[in-house]
Design a protein around this motif. Sequence first.
Motif, PDB file in Angstrom:
ATOM      1  N   VAL A  56       0.850  -1.195   0.000  1.00  0.00           N
ATOM      2  CA  VAL A  56       0.000   0.000   0.000  1.00  0.00           C
ATOM      3  C   VAL A  56       0.892   1.253   0.000  1.00  0.00           C
ATOM      4  CG1 VAL A  56      -2.044   1.045   1.054  1.00  0.00           C
ATOM      5  CG2 VAL A  56      -1.545  -1.352   1.492  1.00  0.00           C
ATOM      6  N   PRO A  57       1.656   1.460  -1.068  1.00  0.00           N
ATOM      7  CA  PRO A  57       2.566   2.611  -1.086  1.00  0.00           C
ATOM      8  C   PRO A  57       1.871   3.959  -1.040  1.00  0.00           C
ATOM      9  CG  PRO A  57       2.505   1.545  -3.230  1.00  0.00           C
ATOM     10  CD  PRO A  57       1.711   0.680  -2.286  1.00  0.00           C
ATOM     11  N   ASP A  58       0.581   4.015  -1.417  1.00  0.00           N
ATOM     12  CA  ASP A  58      -0.161   5.274  -1.376  1.00  0.00           C
ATOM     13  C   ASP A  58      -0.936   5.441  -0.071  1.00  0.00           C
ATOM     14  OD1 ASP A  58      -1.905   3.191  -2.006  1.00  0.00           O
ATOM     15  OD2 ASP A  58      -3.217   4.460  -3.198  1.00  0.00           O
ATOM     16  N   TRP A  62       1.167   2.590   5.853  1.00  0.00           N
ATOM     17  CA  TRP A  62       2.083   1.614   5.269  1.00  0.00           C
ATOM     18  C   TRP A  62       3.446   2.210   4.900  1.00  0.00           C
ATOM     19  CZ3 TRP A  62       4.971   0.411   1.056  1.00  0.00           C
ATOM     20  CH2 TRP A  62       5.348  -0.928   0.897  1.00  0.00           C
ATOM     21  N   PRO A  63       3.514   3.359   4.205  1.00  0.00           N
ATOM     22  CA  PRO A  63       4.834   3.887   3.811  1.00  0.00           C
ATOM     23  C   PRO A  63       5.758   4.154   4.995  1.00  0.00           C
ATOM     24  CG  PRO A  63       3.106   5.011   2.605  1.00  0.00           C
ATOM     25  CD  PRO A  63       2.432   4.185   3.662  1.00  0.00           C
ATOM     26  N   TYR A  64       5.212   4.612   6.110  1.00  0.00           N
ATOM     27  CA  TYR A  64       6.074   4.868   7.267  1.00  0.00           C
ATOM     28  C   TYR A  64       6.567   3.557   7.872  1.00  0.00           C
ATOM     29  CZ  TYR A  64       8.030   6.622  11.557  1.00  0.00           C
ATOM     30  OH  TYR A  64       8.911   6.904  12.574  1.00  0.00           O
ATOM     31  N   LEU A  65       5.694   2.553   7.930  1.00  0.00           N
ATOM     32  CA  LEU A  65       6.104   1.256   8.476  1.00  0.00           C
ATOM     33  C   LEU A  65       7.212   0.626   7.637  1.00  0.00           C
ATOM     34  CD1 LEU A  65       2.686  -0.436   9.341  1.00  0.00           C
ATOM     35  CD2 LEU A  65       4.340   0.545  10.939  1.00  0.00           C
ATOM     36  N   HIS A  66       7.228   0.927   6.341  1.00  0.00           N
ATOM     37  CA  HIS A  66       8.182   0.312   5.418  1.00  0.00           C
ATOM     38  C   HIS A  66       9.151   1.338   4.838  1.00  0.00           C
ATOM     39  CE1 HIS A  66       4.727  -2.384   5.689  1.00  0.00           C
ATOM     40  NE2 HIS A  66       5.636  -3.328   5.643  1.00  0.00           N
ATOM     41  N   PHE A  78      -0.731  -7.786   6.306  1.00  0.00           N
ATOM     42  CA  PHE A  78      -1.202  -8.035   7.664  1.00  0.00           C
ATOM     43  C   PHE A  78      -0.412  -7.232   8.705  1.00  0.00           C
ATOM     44  CE2 PHE A  78      -2.339 -11.756   5.158  1.00  0.00           C
ATOM     45  CZ  PHE A  78      -3.712 -11.722   5.325  1.00  0.00           C
ATOM     46  N   CYS A  79       0.735  -6.699   8.318  1.00  0.00           N
ATOM     47  CA  CYS A  79       1.516  -5.859   9.223  1.00  0.00           C
ATOM     48  C   CYS A  79       0.773  -4.568   9.554  1.00  0.00           C
ATOM     49  CB  CYS A  79       2.877  -5.544   8.610  1.00  0.00           C
ATOM     50  SG  CYS A  79       2.769  -4.682   7.018  1.00  0.00           S
ATOM     51  N   LEU A  80      -0.265  -4.247   8.785  1.00  0.00           N
ATOM     52  CA  LEU A  80      -1.059  -3.037   9.007  1.00  0.00           C
ATOM     53  C   LEU A  80      -2.119  -3.187  10.085  1.00  0.00           C
ATOM     54  CD1 LEU A  80      -1.743  -1.944   5.326  1.00  0.00           C
ATOM     55  CD2 LEU A  80      -0.423  -0.695   7.017  1.00  0.00           C
ATOM     56  N   VAL A  81      -2.466  -4.417  10.443  1.00  0.00           N
ATOM     57  CA  VAL A  81      -3.601  -4.648  11.329  1.00  0.00           C
ATOM     58  C   VAL A  81      -3.441  -3.903  12.651  1.00  0.00           C
ATOM     59  CG1 VAL A  81      -4.899  -6.383  12.617  1.00  0.00           C
ATOM     60  CG2 VAL A  81      -4.216  -6.844  10.262  1.00  0.00           C
ATOM     61  N   LEU A  82      -2.373  -4.140  13.378  1.00  0.00           N
ATOM     62  CA  LEU A  82      -2.212  -3.513  14.694  1.00  0.00           C
ATOM     63  C   LEU A  82      -2.104  -1.988  14.598  1.00  0.00           C
ATOM     64  CD1 LEU A  82      -2.082  -3.895  17.729  1.00  0.00           C
ATOM     65  CD2 LEU A  82       0.383  -4.231  17.501  1.00  0.00           C
ATOM     66  N   PRO A  83      -1.243  -1.433  13.725  1.00  0.00           N
ATOM     67  CA  PRO A  83      -1.192   0.037  13.634  1.00  0.00           C
ATOM     68  C   PRO A  83      -2.537   0.667  13.283  1.00  0.00           C
ATOM     69  CG  PRO A  83       0.702  -0.911  12.523  1.00  0.00           C
ATOM     70  CD  PRO A  83      -0.200  -2.049  12.887  1.00  0.00           C
TER      71      PRO A  83
END
Length: 141
Positions: A56-58, A62-66, A78-83
């Motif tokens: 989800v680059p837009d 997501w961009p901050y996490l990655h 799925f790394c987005l679920v908790l944030p």
Amino acid sequence: MMGKEDNIVFCAMSDVQKRVYRRMLQLPDIQCLINKNLPCSCGSPLTQVECCKRLVPDGAIWPYLHRDNHDGCDSCSFCLVLPCLVKLQQISNHLELIKPNLKDDPDKQSKDAEFAAAVFGPDIDLVGGTHKMKASWVSVM
């Protein structure tokens, strides 16, 4: 010594909180999670999360996490679920909680300000902008 007592009070969100919450649900990050099991729009037999919508680059989160790995991680999306859950909980508790923390590094403050502006939308003036309100403490002696 007295025992600890917790009082939990449930109250409805304000109209502004509801609008901010709905805007959060429309962000690409949340939509990625909501639509993860739908067929991919590219025509592939795979689900969105297995195909084109894994990254989800837009997005707003997501961009901050990655920021150090633009190709995503092993657990994307799925790394987005908790944030995302944390942000939704913060919106539900109090809108000041999603504003940048002045104790964070400048890059995180900038990303948090962008996120706050995205979800506050036209209500940004009602919530006092994207920076935390200064608390004024009154001491009584």
